[in-house]
Enzyme design. Structure first.
Site, mmCIF file in Angstrom:
data_model
loop_
_atom_site.group_PDB
_atom_site.id
_atom_site.type_symbol
_atom_site.label_atom_id
_atom_site.label_comp_id
_atom_site.label_asym_id
_atom_site.label_seq_id
_atom_site.Cartn_x
_atom_site.Cartn_y
_atom_site.Cartn_z
ATOM 1 N N CYS A 57 0.854 -1.180 0.000
ATOM 2 C CA CYS A 57 0.000 0.000 0.000
ATOM 3 C C CYS A 57 0.896 1.237 0.000
ATOM 4 O O CYS A 57 1.952 1.261 0.610
ATOM 5 C CB CYS A 57 -0.935 0.102 1.197
ATOM 6 S SG CYS A 57 -2.097 -1.245 1.315
ATOM 7 N N ARG A 67 3.666 -0.220 -4.970
ATOM 8 C CA ARG A 67 3.443 -0.765 -3.630
ATOM 9 C C ARG A 67 2.125 -1.533 -3.525
ATOM 10 O O ARG A 67 1.831 -2.136 -2.493
ATOM 11 C CB ARG A 67 3.452 0.354 -2.592
ATOM 12 C CG ARG A 67 4.732 1.165 -2.584
ATOM 13 C CD ARG A 67 4.665 2.275 -1.563
ATOM 14 N NE ARG A 67 4.619 1.743 -0.233
ATOM 15 C CZ ARG A 67 5.666 1.440 0.510
ATOM 16 N NH1 ARG A 67 6.871 1.640 0.035
ATOM 17 N NH2 ARG A 67 5.530 0.949 1.714
ATOM 18 N N TRP A 110 -2.884 -2.665 -1.558
ATOM 19 C CA TRP A 110 -2.644 -4.094 -1.727
ATOM 20 C C TRP A 110 -3.448 -4.744 -0.607
ATOM 21 O O TRP A 110 -3.128 -4.578 0.562
ATOM 22 C CB TRP A 110 -1.160 -4.426 -1.589
ATOM 23 C CG TRP A 110 -0.847 -5.850 -1.921
ATOM 24 C CD1 TRP A 110 -0.576 -6.378 -3.149
ATOM 25 C CD2 TRP A 110 -0.783 -6.945 -0.998
ATOM 26 N NE1 TRP A 110 -0.361 -7.727 -3.053
ATOM 27 C CE2 TRP A 110 -0.479 -8.100 -1.751
ATOM 28 C CE3 TRP A 110 -0.967 -7.072 0.368
ATOM 29 C CZ2 TRP A 110 -0.344 -9.362 -1.170
ATOM 30 C CZ3 TRP A 110 -0.836 -8.325 0.957
ATOM 31 C CH2 TRP A 110 -0.523 -9.455 0.190
ATOM 32 N N ASN A 135 -1.256 2.301 5.524
ATOM 33 C CA ASN A 135 -0.454 1.185 5.022
ATOM 34 C C ASN A 135 -0.085 0.326 6.235
ATOM 35 O O ASN A 135 0.313 0.877 7.250
ATOM 36 C CB ASN A 135 0.802 1.765 4.356
ATOM 37 C CG ASN A 135 1.940 0.764 4.197
ATOM 38 O OD1 ASN A 135 3.099 1.114 4.292
ATOM 39 N ND2 ASN A 135 1.621 -0.474 3.948
ATOM 40 N N GLY A 136 -0.278 -1.001 6.129
ATOM 41 C CA GLY A 136 0.115 -1.860 7.243
ATOM 42 C C GLY A 136 -1.051 -2.682 7.748
ATOM 43 O O GLY A 136 -2.031 -2.895 7.033
ATOM 44 N N GLU A 155 15.666 -18.534 -9.523
ATOM 45 C CA GLU A 155 15.350 -17.143 -9.848
ATOM 46 C C GLU A 155 14.667 -17.053 -11.220
ATOM 47 O O GLU A 155 13.691 -16.317 -11.381
ATOM 48 C CB GLU A 155 16.630 -16.294 -9.796
ATOM 49 C CG GLU A 155 16.477 -14.832 -10.155
ATOM 50 C CD GLU A 155 15.441 -14.074 -9.334
ATOM 51 O OE1 GLU A 155 14.951 -14.592 -8.322
ATOM 52 O OE2 GLU A 155 15.100 -12.955 -9.738
ATOM 53 N N LYS A 158 10.882 -15.617 -11.792
ATOM 54 C CA LYS A 158 10.591 -14.515 -12.724
ATOM 55 C C LYS A 158 9.476 -14.930 -13.669
ATOM 56 O O LYS A 158 8.552 -14.171 -13.915
ATOM 57 C CB LYS A 158 11.828 -14.128 -13.562
ATOM 58 C CG LYS A 158 12.916 -13.360 -12.872
ATOM 59 C CD LYS A 158 12.593 -11.935 -12.524
ATOM 60 C CE LYS A 158 12.038 -11.821 -11.143
ATOM 61 N NZ LYS A 158 12.886 -11.655 -10.027
ATOM 62 N N GLU A 206 5.959 -15.277 -11.882
ATOM 63 C CA GLU A 206 5.319 -14.078 -11.345
ATOM 64 C C GLU A 206 4.833 -13.121 -12.430
ATOM 65 O O GLU A 206 3.872 -12.411 -12.218
ATOM 66 C CB GLU A 206 6.210 -13.353 -10.334
ATOM 67 C CG GLU A 206 7.423 -12.676 -10.898
ATOM 68 C CD GLU A 206 8.260 -11.991 -9.838
ATOM 69 O OE1 GLU A 206 7.710 -11.482 -8.852
ATOM 70 O OE2 GLU A 206 9.495 -11.949 -10.008
ATOM 71 N N HIS A 235 14.339 -37.950 -8.543
ATOM 72 C CA HIS A 235 13.678 -38.375 -7.302
ATOM 73 C C HIS A 235 12.246 -37.857 -7.237
ATOM 74 O O HIS A 235 11.667 -37.792 -6.159
ATOM 75 C CB HIS A 235 14.501 -37.902 -6.099
ATOM 76 C CG HIS A 235 15.889 -38.446 -6.113
ATOM 77 N ND1 HIS A 235 16.167 -39.761 -5.809
ATOM 78 C CD2 HIS A 235 17.066 -37.880 -6.460
ATOM 79 C CE1 HIS A 235 17.475 -39.975 -5.936
ATOM 80 N NE2 HIS A 235 18.042 -38.848 -6.340
ATOM 81 N N LYS A 273 5.383 -4.534 -4.679
ATOM 82 C CA LYS A 273 6.842 -4.410 -4.625
ATOM 83 C C LYS A 273 7.372 -4.531 -3.201
ATOM 84 O O LYS A 273 8.476 -4.988 -2.989
ATOM 85 C CB LYS A 273 7.228 -3.050 -5.220
ATOM 86 C CG LYS A 273 8.701 -2.836 -5.388
ATOM 87 C CD LYS A 273 9.233 -3.638 -6.548
ATOM 88 C CE LYS A 273 10.734 -3.535 -6.680
ATOM 89 N NZ LYS A 273 11.251 -4.680 -7.449
HETATM 90 C C1 F6R Z 1 10.373 -11.189 -7.107
HETATM 91 C C2 F6R Z 1 10.440 -10.236 -6.028
HETATM 92 C C3 F6R Z 1 10.094 -10.695 -4.661
HETATM 93 C C4 F6R Z 1 10.991 -9.990 -3.641
HETATM 94 C C5 F6R Z 1 10.563 -10.346 -2.214
HETATM 95 C C6 F6R Z 1 11.483 -9.730 -1.179
HETATM 96 O O1 F6R Z 1 10.752 -10.625 -8.314
HETATM 97 O O2 F6R Z 1 10.734 -9.102 -6.249
HETATM 98 O O3 F6R Z 1 10.211 -12.079 -4.541
HETATM 99 O O4 F6R Z 1 12.314 -10.363 -3.863
HETATM 100 O O5 F6R Z 1 9.255 -9.897 -2.006
HETATM 101 O O6 F6R Z 1 11.509 -8.349 -1.286
HETATM 102 P P1 F6R Z 1 12.649 -7.482 -0.613
HETATM 103 O O7 F6R Z 1 13.916 -7.782 -1.306
HETATM 104 O O8 F6R Z 1 12.216 -6.070 -0.771
HETATM 105 O O9 F6R Z 1 12.693 -7.914 0.825
#
Ligand code: F6R
Length: 613
Positions: free
Chosen positions: A2, A27, A77, A103-104, A486, A490, A493, A509, A608
């Site tokens: 948020c 956010r 969010w 926010n929170g 990773e 990517k 998501e 396995h 984010k």
């Molecule tokens: C994926 C992504 C998330 C963040 C995760 C941790 O592309 O961005 O998996 O890596 O939410 O976020 P931070 O690094 O801000 O703690």
């Protein structure tokens, strides 16, 4: 999660609120809303809409010449309550006099809600936030700041909120606990927001608000309370952030722009830290060389992409410095018996510096006496405040929800730490350290050359040819394991295609049962001591009819005999392929999601910053 913003000052603020919200959209973008107040007229406009900021703008329509000089806005969010207009912020007291954006999470909101309902308050939403305007209205006696100060001790959880009252149209009151909130100080105007980019175009002068402080802002003033005391010594700081970071700069998406910013993120993260003699200077760690040399154990805690960087860090530190590393997702670490203690180094990796689980895991370790370092991209973020030391990535603001440049910068920062430790522990010779330092310095150039070459376009083409596939298996060995994790994250998501990522040696396995004629398998097969082993795993999946998309080191023609498609990665030493091999995987995910017509900067259900558990 948020984003919140507030403005009070001499200008008509409708557009300031809307454009500020657009800069906070990363956010959360489930729904959004704003309210404007003006002297004499009270609330002049309130708009709330489900969806992102474009939907809010559409719902708000053209600015009909509003000259309201106080406003507050929110991009959501969802945590408590579904994604509906009723649950979008701002939320109001029953008489509409108090408005709040938050926010929170208010953890004791049910108890507070029942208490208010017993007094006859009727709630208009399912949110936890709504208890705040009702509580403020109950306490209000002509002074919003006093009412907020009276309400604050009743609130459990972690939050940042901004409140306005129709009877005080020249004043906003805000508070925070473990969620970000920063003030912007302009000429005859004040901003308050979850993050600086929200008002960076208007002012670079900021004031930091600490946990449990209450701040009242007016066009020409601000007052901060810490409990009953007025804080008199809070300095105004000037930020030198690049305003362009919040713009796409000619790229079609933020994600693509940020993929292309990786060379500078890597150069800047190395910066002046890596000396010509191969030594590394990391003064902000909060540990001098003697103390660092005594570290016997390292724990790394992180979430998501940052966790994958941590997994790479384990290979780097154990190989170069011979210090045992335990790396774990923060949401599990925080609830296990923590065995870190004095003499241990705990690294919390969080690009945003706000991830609730990572912060909690860091706190657990700190309470046990470990030295805790925050590896983060955001100066002054909560993680930096909760840690004994910091290690900054210098990637610049990342707006695309899928982390790209911050990830490779995290791996670079961990490489610097591993190199430093390697020398301090005498695990590396001076010559060995010098060679590694040279290799590290070459990485940003290699990444830049790769991004300027035809290779990314070829990856996009391959990706588009797989756009209709329902499932991808990702495999890797050694440092290729976190790289495959990773790559798979990517893809899932931003394209919403289910993926599974596995150490290639474990595949037989269980996961091999997933494969069928034509199943796409992405295999990280870069040069190194496990290359032949990976080729054997490729044979095993091909024997089941799978199609292999190999990520291989430029110039390794042997792989072409084993793979259906090859995504080339820049040449680098095996361990540092953790940076170079992730590039084609970022672009592969990007190309595939674009081919499916998806919004890669705002994937569904994500945000984010993850400030809730
Ligand atoms: C994926 C992504 C998330 C963040 C995760 C941790 O592309 O961005 O998996 O890596 O939410 O976020 P931070 O690094 O801000 O703690």
């Amino acid at each position: 999660m948020c984003g919140i913003i507030g403005y009070v000052g001499g200008r008509a603020c409708r557009e300031l609120i809307l454009s500020g919200l657009e800069r906070l959209e990363y956010r959360g973008y489930d729904s959004a809303g704003f309210a404007l107040l003006d002297e004499g007229d009270g609330v002049v406009e309130t708009v709330r809409a489900v969806g992102n900021l474009a939907r809010l703008r559409a719902a708000a329509g053209e600015d009909g010449g509003s000259d309201a000089r106080l406003g507050l806005g929110h991009t959501r969010w969802a945590t408590h309550g579904r994604v509906t207009t009723e649950n979008a912020h701002p939320h109001s007291s029953a008489d509409g006099a108090v408005m709040v954006v938050m926010n929170g999470i208010i953890e004791n909101y049910l108890e507070l809600r029942h208490e208010l309902q017993d007094e006859g308050v009727v709630f208009a939403s399912e949110t936890d936030t709504e208890v705040i305007p009702h509580l403020i209205a109950r306490e209000y006696d002509g002074d919003l700041a006093s009412a907020v100060r009276a309400v604050l001790p009743r609130l459990g959880g972690h939050f940042a909120f901004v409140a306005a009252h129709v009877d005080e149209p020249g004043r906003l009151v805000a508070s925070r606990r473990e969620c970000p909130l920063v003030l912007g100080v302009g000429d005859g105007e004040r901003f308050v927001a979850s993050a600086i980019p929200a008002f960076l175009r208007e002012t670079r002068d900021i004031v930091v608000i600490e946990d449990d402080e209450v701040v009242a802002i007016e066009a020409d003033g601000l007052t901060i309370w810490d409990g009953a005391e007025i804080v008199t010594d809070r300095a105004v700081q000037r930020v030198d952030w690049d305003e362009d970071a919040a713009e796409k700069g000619g790229y079609e998406t933020f994600m693509l722009k940020e993929i292309h910013e990786q060379p500078s993120a890597l150069w800047d993260t190395i910066g002046d830290r890596l000396k010509p003699d191969g030594s590394v200077d990391l003064p902000e760690l909060g540990l001098d060389d003697a103390a660092l040399a005594r570290v016997e154990r390292i724990h790394i805690v992180a979430c998501g992409t940052s966790y994958h960087a941590g997994l790479v860090g384990r290979y780097l530190i154990e190989d170069w410095a011979r210090v045992p590393v335990h790396c774990e997702v923060a949401s599990e670490y925080r609830y296990r018996t923590c065995l870190a203690g004095p003499g241990d180094l705990v690294i919390g990796i969080t690009q945003s510096g706000e991830t609730a689980d990572t912060l909690a895991a860091m706190r657990v370790a700190r309470e046990r006496g470990a030295h805790v370092v925050a590896l983060t991209n955001i100066m002054g973020s909560q993680a930096t405040r909760d840690a004994d030391g910091v290690l900054y990535t210098r990637a610049g603001l990342e707006i695309g929800v899928a982390a790209t440049k911050t990830h490779t910068a995290q791996v670079m920062a961990l490489s610097l730490l591993a190199l430093k430790l390697g020398r301090l522990k005498w695990a590396l010779t001076a010559g060995g350290a010098l060679d590694l330092a040279d290799e590290l310095r070459r990485i940003p150039d290699a990444v830049e050359a790769y991004l300027a070459s035809p290779a990314p376009a070829q990856v996009m083409e391959v990706a588009a040819s797989y756009a209709d596939r329902p499932f991808f298996l990702y495999l890797g060995r050694h440092v290729g394991v976190p790289v495959s994790f990773e790559g798979a994250l990517k893809l899932k998501e931003i394209s919403y295609i289910p993926t599974e990522a596995y150490p290639a040696g474990e595949m037989k396995h269980g996961p091999i049962a997933l494969l069928d004629e034509g199943s796409p398998v992405v295999v990280v097969a870069t040069d190194g001591h496990v290359f032949d082993k990976v080729v054997s795993n490729i044979q095993e999946v091909r024997a089941r009819g799978a199609r292999v998309i190999a990520v291989a080191t430029e110039g390794n023609s042997e792989i072409e005999r084993h793979a259906d498609d090859v995504l080339w990665a820049p040449r680098s030493p095996a361990l540092l392929s953790s940076i170079t091999a992730v590039l084609p995987l970022q672009i592969f995910a990007y190309g595939l999601a674009r081919a499916r017509g998806l919004n890669v900067d705002q994937p569904r259900n994500l945000a984010k910053t993850v400030t809730v558990e």
